[in-house]
Design a protein around this motif. Structure first.
Motif, PDB file in Angstrom:
ATOM      1  N   ILE A  83      18.471 -13.965   9.633  1.00 23.42           N
ATOM      2  CA  ILE A  83      19.086 -12.807   9.006  1.00 23.42           C
ATOM      3  C   ILE A  83      19.181 -11.680  10.029  1.00 23.42           C
ATOM      4  N   LYS A  84      20.203 -10.875   9.866  1.00 23.79           N
ATOM      5  CA  LYS A  84      20.373  -9.775  10.818  1.00 23.79           C
ATOM      6  C   LYS A  84      20.882  -8.534  10.118  1.00 23.79           C
ATOM      7  N   GLU A  85      20.208  -7.414  10.370  1.00 21.60           N
ATOM      8  CA  GLU A  85      20.752  -6.119  10.020  1.00 21.60           C
ATOM      9  C   GLU A  85      20.832  -5.340  11.304  1.00 21.60           C
ATOM     10  N   ALA A  86      22.010  -4.846  11.628  1.00 23.83           N
ATOM     11  CA  ALA A  86      22.156  -3.983  12.789  1.00 23.83           C
ATOM     12  C   ALA A  86      22.589  -2.618  12.268  1.00 23.83           C
ATOM     13  N   ASN A 414      15.275 -15.876  20.204  1.00 25.42           N
ATOM     14  CA  ASN A 414      16.482 -15.888  21.038  1.00 25.42           C
ATOM     15  C   ASN A 414      17.162 -14.536  21.182  1.00 25.42           C
ATOM     16  N   GLN A 415      16.536 -13.469  20.724  1.00 26.70           N
ATOM     17  CA  GLN A 415      17.095 -12.132  20.965  1.00 26.70           C
ATOM     18  C   GLN A 415      16.260 -11.452  22.044  1.00 26.70           C
ATOM     19  N   SER A 416      16.954 -10.789  22.962  1.00 29.17           N
ATOM     20  CA  SER A 416      16.258 -10.219  24.111  1.00 29.17           C
ATOM     21  C   SER A 416      15.420  -9.008  23.718  1.00 29.17           C
ATOM     22  N   LEU A 417      14.353  -8.814  24.465  1.00 31.51           N
ATOM     23  CA  LEU A 417      13.502  -7.646  24.278  1.00 31.51           C
ATOM     24  C   LEU A 417      14.249  -6.388  24.714  1.00 31.51           C
ATOM     25  N   SER A 418      13.922  -5.280  24.096  1.00 34.93           N
ATOM     26  CA  SER A 418      14.500  -4.019  24.570  1.00 34.93           C
ATOM     27  C   SER A 418      13.608  -3.443  25.658  1.00 34.93           C
ATOM     28  N   ALA A 419      13.762  -2.185  25.953  1.00 36.96           N
ATOM     29  CA  ALA A 419      13.272  -1.689  27.241  1.00 36.96           C
ATOM     30  C   ALA A 419      11.798  -1.287  27.281  1.00 36.96           C
ATOM     31  N   TYR A 420      10.981  -1.899  26.455  1.00 40.25           N
ATOM     32  CA  TYR A 420       9.534  -1.668  26.512  1.00 40.25           C
ATOM     33  C   TYR A 420       8.846  -2.981  26.799  1.00 40.25           C
ATOM     34  N   ASP A 421       8.065  -3.041  27.856  1.00 42.91           N
ATOM     35  CA  ASP A 421       7.308  -4.262  28.115  1.00 42.91           C
ATOM     36  C   ASP A 421       6.168  -4.347  27.109  1.00 42.91           C
ATOM     37  N   PRO A 422       6.103  -5.457  26.388  1.00 44.99           N
ATOM     38  CA  PRO A 422       5.106  -5.545  25.314  1.00 44.99           C
ATOM     39  C   PRO A 422       3.660  -5.545  25.817  1.00 44.99           C
ATOM     40  N   THR A 434       6.997 -10.152  15.278  1.00 44.04           N
ATOM     41  CA  THR A 434       6.954 -10.401  13.832  1.00 44.04           C
ATOM     42  C   THR A 434       8.197  -9.959  13.072  1.00 44.04           C
ATOM     43  N   SER A 435       9.021  -9.126  13.669  1.00 44.51           N
ATOM     44  CA  SER A 435      10.207  -8.695  12.938  1.00 44.51           C
ATOM     45  C   SER A 435      11.115  -9.882  12.637  1.00 44.51           C
ATOM     46  N   PRO A 436      11.652  -9.919  11.431  1.00 45.87           N
ATOM     47  CA  PRO A 436      12.609 -11.001  11.106  1.00 45.87           C
ATOM     48  C   PRO A 436      13.860 -10.939  11.981  1.00 45.87           C
ATOM     49  N   MET A 437      14.039  -9.839  12.696  1.00 47.79           N
ATOM     50  CA  MET A 437      15.271  -9.616  13.465  1.00 47.79           C
ATOM     51  C   MET A 437      15.232 -10.227  14.853  1.00 47.79           C
ATOM     52  N   GLY A 438      14.090 -10.753  15.287  1.00 43.45           N
ATOM     53  CA  GLY A 438      13.931 -11.068  16.701  1.00 43.45           C
ATOM     54  C   GLY A 438      13.455  -9.825  17.420  1.00 43.45           C
ATOM     55  N   ALA A 534      16.073 -20.715   6.587  1.00 44.60           N
ATOM     56  CA  ALA A 534      17.033 -20.978   7.666  1.00 44.60           C
ATOM     57  C   ALA A 534      16.379 -21.734   8.816  1.00 44.60           C
ATOM     58  N   GLY A 535      15.069 -21.922   8.732  1.00 45.31           N
ATOM     59  CA  GLY A 535      14.378 -22.693   9.765  1.00 45.31           C
ATOM     60  C   GLY A 535      13.552 -21.866  10.722  1.00 45.31           C
ATOM     61  N   ILE A 536      13.455 -20.558  10.459  1.00 48.25           N
ATOM     62  CA  ILE A 536      12.694 -19.707  11.384  1.00 48.25           C
ATOM     63  C   ILE A 536      11.367 -19.346  10.738  1.00 48.25           C
ATOM     64  N   ASN A 537      10.351 -20.140  11.042  1.00 51.79           N
ATOM     65  CA  ASN A 537       9.044 -19.889  10.440  1.00 51.79           C
ATOM     66  C   ASN A 537       8.091 -19.232  11.446  1.00 51.79           C
ATOM     67  N   GLU A 538       6.803 -19.254  11.145  1.00 50.38           N
ATOM     68  CA  GLU A 538       5.811 -18.559  11.984  1.00 50.38           C
ATOM     69  C   GLU A 538       5.809 -19.095  13.416  1.00 50.38           C
ATOM     70  N   ALA A 539       6.258 -20.315  13.607  1.00 51.74           N
ATOM     71  CA  ALA A 539       6.266 -20.872  14.958  1.00 51.74           C
ATOM     72  C   ALA A 539       7.127 -20.026  15.898  1.00 51.74           C
ATOM     73  N   TYR A 540       8.065 -19.293  15.317  1.00 56.88           N
ATOM     74  CA  TYR A 540       8.959 -18.474  16.139  1.00 56.88           C
ATOM     75  C   TYR A 540       8.397 -17.079  16.375  1.00 56.88           C
ATOM     76  N   ASP A 541       7.244 -16.795  15.761  1.00 53.68           N
ATOM     77  CA  ASP A 541       6.628 -15.474  15.913  1.00 53.68           C
ATOM     78  C   ASP A 541       5.733 -15.462  17.142  1.00 53.68           C
ATOM     79  N   LYS A 542       6.341 -15.360  18.288  1.00 55.51           N
ATOM     80  CA  LYS A 542       5.575 -15.344  19.535  1.00 55.51           C
ATOM     81  C   LYS A 542       6.436 -14.804  20.664  1.00 55.51           C
ATOM     82  N   LEU A 543       5.754 -14.302  21.672  1.00 56.92           N
ATOM     83  CA  LEU A 543       6.452 -13.890  22.891  1.00 56.92           C
ATOM     84  C   LEU A 543       6.586 -15.098  23.814  1.00 56.92           C
ATOM     85  N   PRO A 544       7.498 -15.027  24.769  1.00 59.38           N
ATOM     86  CA  PRO A 544       7.524 -16.061  25.807  1.00 59.38           C
ATOM     87  C   PRO A 544       6.155 -16.147  26.497  1.00 59.38           C
TER      88      PRO A 544
END
Lengths: 571, 571
Positions: A83-86, A414-422, A434-438, A534-544
């Motif tokens: 899901i995406k809200e921009a 699959n969405q790129s990080l913005s300009a703050y290094d985590p 954790t955001s549903p948005m990536g 849609a197939g995006i579960n907790e497994a996708y809640d992680k940084l590279p």
């Protein structure tokens, strides 16, 4: 009651309907997640006929409440698959409100219908469709100019650039600002491609007023509270007015979290050259603008208009995120070059954050060097010509990194990080995860000093309890996206309290603090449920992985918040 | 007990250990899923240091049981992001058995260690490592030739081509056949890139014999049953011996499920030109070979050696899947061109199925036309030169389709479909959808006439109960992958009954039919659990939308098995 406009540009059908009673208390991000949940199969292919684009005002969007001209645009994202809200500023929100519209739902499928493209002209009681295939590859400035000539300069334009027409997953939906320039973008997640797949090149919101006016339970109080809040905001945001969002460059550099050379460092030796101070200096010397409102009547006025060395307009809205992603992250310490790239992205309809990080991985691959400004201009040519490399770049950071064989790819879902290094801003790192948005700083940016509704602020390098703070700031930020206010009013309890007064004055209904916070919380819950299906579960809640392993120079930080904690954020 | 060899080519460390008692009844696919479950974090990045490559014999692999020279190679896949077992013939299985090895576990991380590459020479009691960076970009035929010169012609070679070294997600691990040619490939899922990321260019299995010989509870019976079964197989497989797997081209064309022009038709007007009959004719006229065994002693002998027009060796193992994916699916009705592409894939280490489907979407995009043989040779040049387009192609069908803006992309879990259109062979469609491997005919190919252990056969165009039949054939096929036999022995109850006798004779332990079927069932369960944790849940169990919507010409078929049924397969 406001109206819901449902349209299909391919068939030319449309309908205006009053919003339902239940939808009165939904808006922006929550209306999008509700409509997607009710109407779109989570398995739908993002560019297929089952997906929809929803353009929605917030619950009190387009009123005299401060910063209420924001617009939420949503759908299933071709970038993240979720899901995406921009969220976007500009003049469209205010015009939608004037037309009596709460939301526009765009349906249809152009791809199996000869890829036909239309201009959709929305008036208060009718919708007109004009063929627009000849405009397909035209850039945003030119298209907007033509449309304003045809439909009037007070129309607002929502437009898809060549990137979206070409189905780039990094493609925006642009909105005209108060100068009639398509500088504001619903940037993230490739929604431009989705709108294009529905056969829409642009939507023009006519300069008309609805027959019925906005209803209020207690207009006097609404006006009074709005004015009070607005005055307060206008006074307290002088840093933004004087330096734009770029004011953050130096403090973030100091904190060691200004993304630099594909996230290999958190501070940039040329930070001064791309700082808010430098931006201000150039603006003053060249006749640009500071304190520019992104939509009419905004008291915060964080935006800018940037001129080239000869004093000619180069770009509007040169923001911190663009400067970080396109600048320091690519080793580019030249504000004029960054501004040129920003203009290019505005023209083609590319998210500057995604694109900056994409260039970063190109540089990491060695195809061009870090800091190679000529090389970057070469990449722009590839996009202009829509070469294979251009198409790869258009698919965003994840695909580009994979194709070029890069291991350090800064994306979440699959969405790129913005300009703050985590690693240097750990609360925002939790938000990325954790955001549903990536990865998305606007989902809840845990800047230094920020507190939640129950959590006190935490130093950004600390790990403890950041997950709790991120959760609260995400919830509060989502509240802003639901009511339709720019989150620059503050993801704070003060905002909650003002909203409680405004919602009472608008609807005659009491909202407790918790009920207002729940407007955000429940939306995130609904979004996560859509994603799960849609197939995006907790497994996708992680940084590279590299953020957990590679120490960030200067303060030797890794991202050390355990998955057990980030999994708790919305469990 | 057999030995487990664990090695790290980057550090040069290794250890031989006896397999544990519990592992005695694990092998091939089940040993891989067990080791991955125990040792690899499902979130691991496929090319990161946490992933492992496991090369494993089956429970009775490398014995005198028929077709037991197969080898399972597994790891977390960079193509699907899930668990992967790729099954391969050739001489490596038999040599591993001779060396007393049950499995080789490859660990380590070359990428953060200067991308160093090694040749790993495995002897019965030691492992030697030789630097191999100079061989990185050398193709498989040349590398194998050098290694066989150095280490002896009876050594078996497991080798990664340039595709794997370059981290292409479509990269194989090749194994030498009985002629010493790297024609056999653990093809699917990009495991070549994973092995390369561990710093391994090739593994050479020395021509030595372990000190201890294989143990049997009742060798006489094992020998007797093996011989009986082998004789039966040798007699019953004359079609495969005479026409190779290409014997399927005409029947599948007739059935309307021979993939044609990116799955836009199920029959190909030039099917005769690429048929088993044509293959046989060319082989006889030019001096090629039919009835070629893929590993020593195989009674089925389905493989082929294909000569060019001048009678010189062109390629070995020209299979139905290659001919369908590279041929009809690309509109190419020329067996010699297909053979050239097959040879190219063998040289670079590319999965011909993934590559054929990739070319199909390139043709659909219009970059080259369907049937354009010169155009395809041009694409090979792009890969040779590792251009950006070459790199894109190397990432497989999903990425290529996305980059080129194609909507009809034939993948499940990002792995391309093999040469059966699921609308015309619906049981195999169910397998594509539900296999943990992604679209994969070898996971359970429901060809006409095939029955399960309780389900009778169903006409491939019928929808009812196909999900039950696919489940049973998947389970039976997995049994073959676990015991280490080529599934061409038959995914049947007869096989189960032979296995029951063989396992008894080998271990002195009774296995009921159900216990043998459970060897397969439990493996699939474990794989699906790994996938679920890796983020691949039921949402990924589906075909691309066009298979449900577009009617396949000739019989006007859509794929109409509802998701509720496919979800039941392994629920």
């Amino acid at each position: 009651l406001k109206k819901i406009l449902r349209l299909n540009a391919v068939t030319g059908k449309y309908s205006f309907k009053d919003e339902s009673e239940e939808w009165k208390y939904l808006g922006g991000r929550s209306l999008i997640s509700t409509i997607l949940t009710q109407e779109v199969n989570p398995w739908a292919e993002p560019l297929g006929d089952m997906n929809k684009i929803i353009i929605s005002l917030g619950i009190i969007g387009g009123t005299m409440a401060p910063c209420s001209g924001r617009l939420s645009i949503g759908g299933k994202s071709p970038l993240t698959g979720g899901i995406k809200e921009a969220n976007v500023g500009g003049t469209a929100g205010v015009r939608m409100a004037a037309l009596g519209l709460k939301a526009i739902i765009v349906e249809g499928d152009s791809i199996t219908n000869n890829n036909q493209l239309k201009i959709v002209h929305i008036c208060k009681d009718k919708v007109e469709f004009y063929p627009a295939n000849d405009l397909a590859e035209k850039c945003n400035y030119e298209v907007v100019k033509k449309l304003r000539e045809k439909f009037g300069k007070k129309s607002a334009v929502i437009v898809v650039g060549p990137a979206g027409i070409r189905r780039y997953s990094n493609s925006t939906i642009a909105v005209t600002d108060i100068d009639g320039i398509p500088s504001r973008h619903a940037a993230r997640g490739g929604l431009g491609a989705v709108l294009a797949s529905k056969g829409v090149k642009a939507i023009v919101l006519a300069d008309e007023k609805a027959d019925e006016s906005e209803e209020y339970y207690d207009f006097t109080t609404f006006k009074k509270v709005s004015f009070e809040w607005m005055t307060k905001l206008a006074k307290s945001k002088s840093v933004l007015q004087n330096y734009g969002t770029a004011n953050l460059i130096l403090p973030m550099n100091e904190l060691g979290c200004l993304i630099t050379r594909n996230f290999s460092s958190g501070s940039f030796e040329k930070a001064n050259e791309i700082s808010g101070e430098k931006l201000r200096k150039n603006c003053i010397e060249r006749g640009g603008k500071l304190g520019h409102p992104c939509h009419p009547g905004c008291p915060i006025r964080c935006s800018t208009v940037y001129m080239d060395e000869n004093g000619n307009h180069l770009t509007s809205a040169l923001e911190y995120e663009t400067i970080g992603c396109v600048g320091s992250n690519c080793g580019i310490g030249n504000l004029d070059t960054i501004a040129k790239i920003d203009r290019f992205c505005d023209e083609y309809g590319l998210d500057t954050m995604e694109f900056g990080d994409t260039i970063g991985v190109v540089m990491e691959s060695g195809l061009i060097e870090f800091g190679d400004e000529e090389g970057v201009l070469g990449l722009l040519e590839e996009i202009k010509k829509d070469t294979v490399l251009g198409k790869v770049l258009g698919q965003g950071t994840g695909v580009t990194g994979k194709v070029l064989g890069v291991r350090r790819i800064p994306v979440v879902k699959n969405q790129s990080l913005s300009a703050y290094d985590p690693r240097g801003l750990k609360g925002t790192g939790v938000t990325y995860i954790t955001s549903p948005m990536g990865a998305d700083h606007t989902a809840g940016n845990v800047l230094p000093g920020r507190a939640g509704y129950s959590q006190p602020s935490i130093h950004p390098h600390e790990s403890n309890d950041q997950y709790k703070l991120s959760r609260e700031i995400q919830e509060l930020t989502t509240v802003c996206d639901v009511v339709g206010l720019c989150f620059f009013v503050g993801a704070t309890l003060e905002t909650v309290d003002y909203l409680s007064q405004l919602l009472k004055a608008k609807f005659g209904k009491e909202f407790t603090r918790q009920q207002i916070i729940d407007l955000g919380r429940n939306t995130i819950k609904q979004e996560r449920e859509f994603n799960r299906k849609a197939g995006i579960n907790e497994a996708y809640d992680k940084l590279p992985e590299f953020f957990y392993k590679e120490k960030l120079a200067q303060y030797n930080l890794v991202f050390d918040i355990p998955k057990e904690e980030t999994d708790k954020v919305f469990a």
